[in-house]
Every structure is written in structure tokens, then in C-alpha cells.
Write a protein that holds these residues in place. Structure first.
Motif, PDB file in Angstrom:
ATOM      1  N   PRO A   1     -74.797  69.947 -81.791  1.00  0.00           N
ATOM      2  CA  PRO A   1     -74.277  71.592 -82.082  1.00  0.00           C
ATOM      3  C   PRO A   1     -72.769  70.758 -82.303  1.00  0.00           C
ATOM      4  CG  PRO A   1     -75.905  71.908 -80.572  1.00  0.00           C
ATOM      5  CD  PRO A   1     -76.060  70.070 -80.695  1.00  0.00           C
TER       6      PRO A   1
ATOM      7  N   TYR B   1     -66.584  75.828 -89.136  1.00  0.00           N
ATOM      8  CA  TYR B   1     -67.772  75.895 -89.107  1.00  0.00           C
ATOM      9  C   TYR B   1     -68.111  75.327 -87.994  1.00  0.00           C
ATOM     10  CZ  TYR B   1     -67.042  76.525 -93.844  1.00  0.00           C
ATOM     11  OH  TYR B   1     -66.726  76.364 -95.205  1.00  0.00           O
ATOM     12  N   ARG B   2     -69.989  76.211 -87.370  1.00  0.00           N
ATOM     13  CA  ARG B   2     -70.757  75.744 -86.119  1.00  0.00           C
ATOM     14  C   ARG B   2     -71.926  75.712 -86.872  1.00  0.00           C
ATOM     15  NH1 ARG B   2     -68.081  80.235 -83.090  1.00  0.00           N
ATOM     16  NH2 ARG B   2     -66.355  80.379 -82.802  1.00  0.00           N
ATOM     17  N   GLY B   3     -72.415  74.220 -86.567  1.00  0.00           N
ATOM     18  CA  GLY B   3     -73.816  73.900 -86.645  1.00  0.00           C
ATOM     19  C   GLY B   3     -74.512  72.390 -86.123  1.00  0.00           C
TER      20      GLY B   3
ATOM     21  N   GLU C   1     -77.012  71.209 -90.962  1.00  0.00           N
ATOM     22  CA  GLU C   1     -77.184  72.323 -90.849  1.00  0.00           C
ATOM     23  C   GLU C   1     -77.196  73.242 -90.126  1.00  0.00           C
ATOM     24  OE1 GLU C   1     -80.505  69.841 -89.843  1.00  0.00           O
ATOM     25  OE2 GLU C   1     -80.510  68.507 -91.987  1.00  0.00           O
ATOM     26  N   GLN C   2     -78.003  74.447 -90.128  1.00  0.00           N
ATOM     27  CA  GLN C   2     -77.932  75.269 -89.606  1.00  0.00           C
ATOM     28  C   GLN C   2     -76.087  76.389 -89.835  1.00  0.00           C
ATOM     29  OE1 GLN C   2     -80.047  74.756 -85.219  1.00  0.00           O
ATOM     30  NE2 GLN C   2     -81.601  73.802 -87.054  1.00  0.00           N
ATOM     31  N   THR C   3     -75.287  76.395 -90.472  1.00  0.00           N
ATOM     32  CA  THR C   3     -73.974  76.299 -90.412  1.00  0.00           C
ATOM     33  C   THR C   3     -73.958  77.562 -90.283  1.00  0.00           C
ATOM     34  OG1 THR C   3     -74.066  74.406 -91.261  1.00  0.00           O
ATOM     35  CG2 THR C   3     -72.095  75.720 -91.538  1.00  0.00           C
ATOM     36  N   GLU C   4     -72.639  77.633 -89.478  1.00  0.00           N
ATOM     37  CA  GLU C   4     -72.725  78.806 -89.865  1.00  0.00           C
ATOM     38  C   GLU C   4     -70.443  79.241 -90.070  1.00  0.00           C
ATOM     39  OE1 GLU C   4     -75.191  82.062 -86.192  1.00  0.00           O
ATOM     40  OE2 GLU C   4     -73.241  80.288 -85.800  1.00  0.00           O
TER      41      GLU C   4
ATOM     42  N   LYS D   1     -73.652  82.822 -93.086  1.00  0.00           N
ATOM     43  CA  LYS D   1     -74.433  81.703 -92.653  1.00  0.00           C
ATOM     44  C   LYS D   1     -74.432  81.171 -93.181  1.00  0.00           C
ATOM     45  CE  LYS D   1     -76.329  84.154 -88.841  1.00  0.00           C
ATOM     46  NZ  LYS D   1     -77.694  84.437 -87.454  1.00  0.00           N
TER      47      LYS D   1
ATOM     48  N   ASP E   1     -78.051  74.776 -94.895  1.00  0.00           N
ATOM     49  CA  ASP E   1     -76.591  73.544 -95.157  1.00  0.00           C
ATOM     50  C   ASP E   1     -75.666  73.900 -95.754  1.00  0.00           C
ATOM     51  OD1 ASP E   1     -79.536  72.500 -94.246  1.00  0.00           O
ATOM     52  OD2 ASP E   1     -80.366  71.793 -95.987  1.00  0.00           O
TER      53      ASP E   1
END
Length: 100
Positions: free
Chosen positions: A40, A51-53, A67-70, A80, A83
Motif C-alpha cells: 500500500p 491516491y491510496r492503493g 490496484e484497489q485505488t481510492e 473508489k 485499477d
């Protein structure tokens, strides 16, 4: 040789940059990026959006796939994204995600 010139030597003197050995624990930015692949991260853009992911991959131009980006604006979750691909010239910094 005039009286104001110092004699030239082939051996480096104390204080010369060539004399100082690099520290063993120094890590380059490239080492950091390799160590956070698959982990992460937080990516802050020049626009202020964050962006966090999970960092999936990146290239020499700092293009980033996550991936799994917020998406966060002013610390508030906006969307949310799943990708995500971020063009490298927009990246202000990449950091590991803060642990809670």
C-alpha cells in the motif's frame, strides 16, 4: 611553479569528495520504489489530489499502475477507482501508507 601555487598530488586529500565513502545504509529512491512494489502506498499529485492503493508497477518515467485505488481530495474520500494508471509527470511524491 610559482610560490603561490600548491604542489599537485595524485592522492586525494581529506575533505575531497572522492575520499568520503558512501554510507552503507544509504538507499536510493530506486531502492525505495522496488521495496514498495505490491504494498500500500500514497501518491500525491501536483494538483493536490491523493491516491491510496497498492503499487502494482512503475516505469522509468514514474508512470504508476495501482490496484484497489481510492481518490482523496482534501483528505476526504471522493471515489473508489479500483485499477488506476497515473502519468509520471503529475506525481509530486510517493510514500508508504501510514500505519494506523
Amino acid at each position: 611553479m610559482s610560490s603561490t601555487e600548491e604542489p599537485k598530488t595524485d592522492t586525494p586529500m581529506e575533505g575531497d569528495a572522492a575520499v568520503e565513502a558512501p554510507a552503507k545504509n544509504k538507499r536510493s529512491p530506486s531502492d525505495f520504489l522496488k521495496s514498495v512494489l505490491g504494498r500500500p502506498v500514497r501518491v500525491k499529485l501536483n494538483s493536490g489530489i491523493e491516491y491510496r492503493g497498492v503499487l502494482a508497477c512503475l516505469d522509468g518515467y514514474m508512470n504508476i499502475a495501482m490496484e484497489q485505488t481510492e481518490e482523496f481530495v482534501d483528505g476526504q474520500l471522493q471515489a473508489k477507482r479500483g485499477d488506476c494508471f497515473i502519468r509520471g509527470n503529475n506525481v509530486l511524491y510517493i510514500s508508504t501508507k501510514k500505519r494506523t
